[in-house]
Design an enzyme around this catalytic site. Sequence first.
Site, PDB file in Angstrom:
ATOM      1  N   GLU A 142      26.966  38.821  75.289  1.00 42.17           N
ATOM      2  CA  GLU A 142      27.924  38.532  74.437  1.00 42.17           C
ATOM      3  C   GLU A 142      28.410  36.922  74.362  1.00 42.17           C
ATOM      4  OE1 GLU A 142      31.135  40.931  75.891  1.00 42.17           O
ATOM      5  OE2 GLU A 142      30.130  42.810  75.249  1.00 42.17           O
ATOM      6  N   GLU A 258      24.833  50.198  73.446  1.00 44.40           N
ATOM      7  CA  GLU A 258      26.074  50.631  73.796  1.00 44.40           C
ATOM      8  C   GLU A 258      26.660  51.804  72.614  1.00 44.40           C
ATOM      9  OE1 GLU A 258      28.400  47.678  75.351  1.00 44.40           O
ATOM     10  OE2 GLU A 258      26.454  46.629  76.283  1.00 44.40           O
TER      11      GLU A 258
END
Length: 355
Positions: A142, A258
Site C-alpha cells: 500500500e 485479500e
Amino acid sequence: AQTPPEAAFAIPGSGSLREHARAHGLLAGAAVNIQLLASDQIYARVLAEQYNILVAENAMKWSALRPAADKYAFEQGDALVSFAESHQIKVRGHNFVWHEALPDWFSATVTKDNAKQFLVDHIMAVGGHYKGKIHSWDVVNEAVLPKDGRPDGLRKSPWMELLGPDYIDTAFRTARQADPHALLTYNEYGVEYDNDEDAERRAVTLQLLRRMKSANVPIDAVGIQSHIKAGSPFTIGRGLQDYMASLRQMGLKILVTELDVNEDDLPYDDVAQRDHAIAETYRNYLSIVLAEPSVTAVLTWGVSDSHTWLNSGPTHHKKQPDRPQRALLFDDAYQPKEAFFAIRDSFDNRKSGRL
C-alpha cells in the site's frame, strides 16, 4: 465456543477448493489467525483440507515480529510455517514494509539517520529466518495514495518521511538478497472498480512498477487485494482487465491476495438473500480476474464469518453495526456457504490452461 466436530462440512478431498484450484493451475488460500490455529481444531482442519497456500493475518507484520528494537519474536510465524509444511501447503509472507502495524517503539527510535539500517536489518533477519520456506513476500504494501498530493502519487507514510521514495527499491533489493527464491510482490488495494479513484490508483501503481522495472528493481508479482463490495454502485470490468494486461506485459505474475466481500451496501437483512448477493459478487469478480492468465493464486482474507476483519477491524465505511457481515466462504459453524461454491465454480470455469 469451539465448533463440534459433527458440524464440520463434508467436502474434503476432491471436493476441496485446493483440488479444484490445482486442476486449473491455481493456488487457493486464506489468511490465518494464529491464535485460532492453536486453539480451534475445526479451524485447523478446514485450513488443512481446503487450501494449498496460507498467509498470516498479522503474525509476520512488524508489530508482531518486533517486541523491541533489538528483539525478534518468530514464534507465531513459525507456528504457521510448521503447520503449512506438515500439510504440504505453501506460505505467503505479509509483509516487510507497511505504514501500519509498526511497533510502539518505532516512532521514538527510528530516525532519518538510522531508518535505512532498520529497514535492511529487518528484511535480512526476517527474510533470512524464513528463507526457502516462503512462496511469495509482500515486500511493500500500500505505497500508493494519490490524495496525499505527491507528484508521484506515493503515500506520505512513515517510511516515505524517513527515507523518501527510495525505500521501495531498497526493500525489494534487500528482499531478493534475503530470500532469492521467494516471489517478490507489491501489494495494493483500491484498483478494482471502474471509477475515477480506482483508475487513478491503477495509473499511479503502473507508473511506480514501470519505474521499478526500468531501474532493474527485482519484482516478480503484484497483489490485487480485492476487498470488494456487494451492492456497489460501480462496476468491475475494463479498468481492471487493462490493468492486469499491463502487469502481464511487464512480465509480472498476479495474485489475488485479500479477497472478501463487504455487504454493508445491501439494502435487505434476509440472510439467504444476502448470501446469494455475496456469492454472485464473488462469481462475477472472479469471472473477470481468472480470465487473465497471469493470475496464479486466489486468497480470501479469512475463513469464516465469525472472524472477518470487517466485523472488528478499522472499516471506514461500516454502516450496519448491528448486522454482522457474512463476508466469507464459511459460516460460524464452518459450514460452506453459497460463496464457497461460487468460488469453486469460478476455478472450474477458468478458460486458460495450467500456468
